[in-house]
Design an enzyme around this catalytic site. Structure first.
Site, PDB file in Angstrom:
ATOM      1  N   CYS A 117      -0.913  33.852   9.672  1.00  0.00           N
ATOM      2  CA  CYS A 117      -0.725  34.658  10.861  1.00  0.00           C
ATOM      3  C   CYS A 117      -0.187  33.807  12.009  1.00  0.00           C
ATOM      4  O   CYS A 117      -0.803  33.676  13.059  1.00  0.00           O
ATOM      5  CB  CYS A 117      -2.066  35.270  11.229  1.00  0.00           C
ATOM      6  SG  CYS A 117      -1.889  36.586  12.380  1.00  0.00           S
TER       7      CYS A 117
ATOM      8  N   GLU B 127       0.837  -1.219   0.000  1.00  0.00           N
ATOM      9  CA  GLU B 127       0.000   0.000   0.000  1.00  0.00           C
ATOM     10  C   GLU B 127       0.862   1.255   0.000  1.00  0.00           C
ATOM     11  O   GLU B 127       0.835   2.022   0.962  1.00  0.00           O
ATOM     12  CB  GLU B 127      -0.836   0.064   1.282  1.00  0.00           C
ATOM     13  CG  GLU B 127      -1.764  -1.058   1.541  1.00  0.00           C
ATOM     14  CD  GLU B 127      -2.212  -1.093   3.000  1.00  0.00           C
ATOM     15  OE1 GLU B 127      -1.709  -0.315   3.834  1.00  0.00           O
ATOM     16  OE2 GLU B 127      -3.080  -1.915   3.305  1.00  0.00           O
TER      17      GLU B 127
ATOM     18  N   TYR C 146       0.863  14.076   0.526  1.00  0.00           N
ATOM     19  CA  TYR C 146       0.520  14.762   1.771  1.00  0.00           C
ATOM     20  C   TYR C 146       0.747  16.283   1.653  1.00  0.00           C
ATOM     21  O   TYR C 146       1.110  16.928   2.626  1.00  0.00           O
ATOM     22  CB  TYR C 146       1.301  14.160   2.950  1.00  0.00           C
ATOM     23  CG  TYR C 146       1.186  12.657   3.015  1.00  0.00           C
ATOM     24  CD1 TYR C 146       0.009  12.054   3.430  1.00  0.00           C
ATOM     25  CD2 TYR C 146       2.247  11.823   2.627  1.00  0.00           C
ATOM     26  CE1 TYR C 146      -0.113  10.667   3.469  1.00  0.00           C
ATOM     27  CE2 TYR C 146       2.127  10.442   2.660  1.00  0.00           C
ATOM     28  CZ  TYR C 146       0.956   9.878   3.081  1.00  0.00           C
ATOM     29  OH  TYR C 146       0.833   8.502   3.114  1.00  0.00           O
TER      30      TYR C 146
ATOM     31  N   GLY D 227       2.072   5.040  -0.658  1.00  0.00           N
ATOM     32  CA  GLY D 227       1.489   6.348  -0.970  1.00  0.00           C
ATOM     33  C   GLY D 227       2.583   7.251  -1.518  1.00  0.00           C
ATOM     34  O   GLY D 227       2.670   7.520  -2.721  1.00  0.00           O
TER      35      GLY D 227
HETATM   36  N1  LLP Z   1      -0.802   2.011   4.645  1.00  0.00           N
HETATM   37  C1  LLP Z   1      -1.160   2.472   5.849  1.00  0.00           C
HETATM   38  C2  LLP Z   1      -1.969   1.631   6.731  1.00  0.00           C
HETATM   39  C3  LLP Z   1      -0.762   3.769   6.252  1.00  0.00           C
HETATM   40  O1  LLP Z   1      -1.114   4.216   7.450  1.00  0.00           O
HETATM   41  C4  LLP Z   1      -0.006   4.566   5.370  1.00  0.00           C
HETATM   42  C5  LLP Z   1       0.397   5.916   5.755  1.00  0.00           C
HETATM   43  C6  LLP Z   1       0.343   4.033   4.126  1.00  0.00           C
HETATM   44  C7  LLP Z   1      -0.068   2.752   3.791  1.00  0.00           C
HETATM   45  C8  LLP Z   1       1.153   4.815   3.122  1.00  0.00           C
HETATM   46  O2  LLP Z   1       2.399   5.168   3.621  1.00  0.00           O
HETATM   47  P1  LLP Z   1       3.474   5.882   2.658  1.00  0.00           P
HETATM   48  O3  LLP Z   1       3.821   4.869   1.606  1.00  0.00           O
HETATM   49  O4  LLP Z   1       2.825   7.066   2.076  1.00  0.00           O
HETATM   50  O5  LLP Z   1       4.616   6.215   3.527  1.00  0.00           O
HETATM   51  N2  LLP Z   1       1.521  12.703   6.417  1.00  0.00           N
HETATM   52  C9  LLP Z   1       2.807  12.036   6.614  1.00  0.00           C
HETATM   53  C10 LLP Z   1       2.738  10.565   6.254  1.00  0.00           C
HETATM   54  C11 LLP Z   1       1.675   9.837   7.039  1.00  0.00           C
HETATM   55  C12 LLP Z   1       1.503   8.418   6.596  1.00  0.00           C
HETATM   56  C13 LLP Z   1       0.291   7.824   7.214  1.00  0.00           C
HETATM   57  N3  LLP Z   1       0.055   6.482   6.827  1.00  0.00           N
HETATM   58  C14 LLP Z   1       3.869  12.760   5.800  1.00  0.00           C
HETATM   59  O6  LLP Z   1       3.554  13.758   5.152  1.00  0.00           O
HETATM   60  O7  LLP Z   1       5.018  12.374   5.843  1.00  0.00           O
END
Ligand code: LLP
Length: 402
Positions: free
Chosen positions: A332, A263, A360, A265
């Protein structure tokens, strides 16, 4: 770091659609997806794009056309994925701390469900028995990731059912007849260390031995992409080889093999995105130079929330003499995008870009200070397509009763 979109195209997008503007490079998404497929070709996993990173329906369509399913954390994300044409079997619903109603909705929509706590598993099992097999999210007690805020697999994290409570899961299976068709693990975001993935994989495979009829191992996301020039991301090629070895050994010693899901992102959409902003003000203080831009943490919160580094370019004057600035927003509150950042000397009106803003970025934006959220454009083969209109004052007022 790949070169990505040319400054000319980005300047054109800013000229046509104004700033602040999120611009996404379709080619980058396609090439990141291809990298995953190549790296993991030995065991051919299914890729479910974690759309919390960037959920514009056009991005979901691109990834689904490439063959990806979608990982969702809310029913609205599930609805978006379905509207993008993604089939229910290609959707995973991995929420946390949600009420039973949302699980009922997910069942009605027919998607894969990942349950991350014992009480919901009990309730779900009592209600559906063996009629709706689910995956269960395991907390592996592994601390890893780019920042504590994005580490999800440690013992004190709210996510998943502790690996030490596998016996309780089995008890619920026994009592209610709920079928566990898969186990899920996601340790955190920006994990570079391959040993962390291998440790998590070995742990989940050994936990899997306790379950009969398990079909799926979902290994979550978290692959690191480079943010700082010169930095390396997760070495996917080596990771793919090492995982393939672990699967092979597991098969030989237990006779078991599973369908593998991921999964990701960030890996798929971080590098595709640029946040284009305009320098409004150059302020020379007694000790510092500030560039004040027409954006803030209402549009890109990562530098302030995670101390994240986002590389910047001065698209308008790339050859101007280097000058050191604090790049700040127009909110602000202190909203410093970059401290002591060397940039080609900035003139008011210059267009600056933040790289790695696809994941994000827009997704975590807000209307703080009653400022509108930016527009989004998709760029493919030199063509710039508006995929989300800039918000207006009317959008800010919408829903308010007065
Ligand atoms: N699967 C689950 C269950 C997750 O909680 C997440 C991310 C992903 C997959 C995807 O993770 P990735 O491949 O994107 O690292 N807002 C933060 C990142 C939070 C990720 C939350 N969960 C940032 O901007 O670094």
């Amino acid at each position: 770091m790949e070169t990505g979109l040319s400054p000319e195209l980005l300047l054109k997008a800013a000229a046509v659609h104004g700033t602040p503007l999120y611009a996404y490079d379709q080619h980058s998404i396609e090439s990141q997806y291809a990298k995953l497929q190549t790296a993991f070709s030995a065991f051919q996993p299914s890729i479910f794009y974690a759309c919390k990173a960037l959920s514009n329906i056009n991005i979901l369509r691109i990834l689904n056309r490439l063959g990806a399913g979608i990982d969702c954390v809310s029913i609205n994300e599930v609805r978006l994925a379905q509207m993008a044409g993604v089939s229910s079997q290609q959707i995973i619903f991995t929420p946390n701390s949600v009420a039973m109603d949302e699980y009922h909705e997910a069942v009605a929509l027919g998607v894969n469900i990942n349950i991350d706590n014992l009480s919901i598993l009990q309730e779900f099992g009592s209600h559906y028995g063996s009629r709706y097999p689910v995956l269960v999210r395991i907390n592996p007690h592994i601390l890893a990731g780019g920042n504590l805020k994005i580490s999800t697999g440690h013992e004190d994290s709210k996510f998943g059912i502790s690996v030490t409570q596998a016996d309780k899961i089995l008890q619920i299976v026994e009592e209610t007849g709920v079928v566990v068709k898969g186990l899920h693990i996601h340790t955190g975001s920006e994990i570079k260390d391959i040993d962390v993935y291998i440790k998590g994989l070995e742990l989940i495979l050994s936990t899997a031995q306790q379950f009969d009829g398990l079909e799926i191992i979902d290994l979550g996301g978290g692959f690191k992409v480079p943010y700082v020039p010169g930095e390396q991301g997760t070495d996917l090629h080596t990771l793919g080889e090492r995982m393939a070895d672990v699967f092979e050994q597991h098969k030989q010693s237990t006779g078991n093999s599973y369908r593998i899901w991921f999964e990701p992102g960030k890996f798929l959409v971080s590098e595709c995105g640029y946040l284009l902003v305009k320098a409004n003000v150059i302020k020379k203080g007694p000790s510092r130079m500030f560039v004040g831009v027409d954006s803030g943490f209402n549009h890109l919160i990562r530098p302030m929330f995670y101390d994240a580094y986002h590389h910047m370019d001065n698209l308008s004057h790339p050859d101007a003499p280097p000058t050191v600035y604090n790049v700040v927003g127009n909110i602000c509150e202190t909203d410093t995008f970059a401290w002591d950042r060397q940039l080609p000397e900035v003139q008011p009106g210059d267009i600056l870009s933040f790289r790695n803003a696809g994941a994000y970025g827009f997704e975590m934006s807000s209307r703080f200070n009653s400022r509108a959220r930016p527009a989004e454009v998709l760029i493919s083969h030199g063509e710039i397509t508006l995929i989300r209109k800039r918000e207006t004052f009317e959008d800010i007022l919408a829903g308010q009763l007065y």
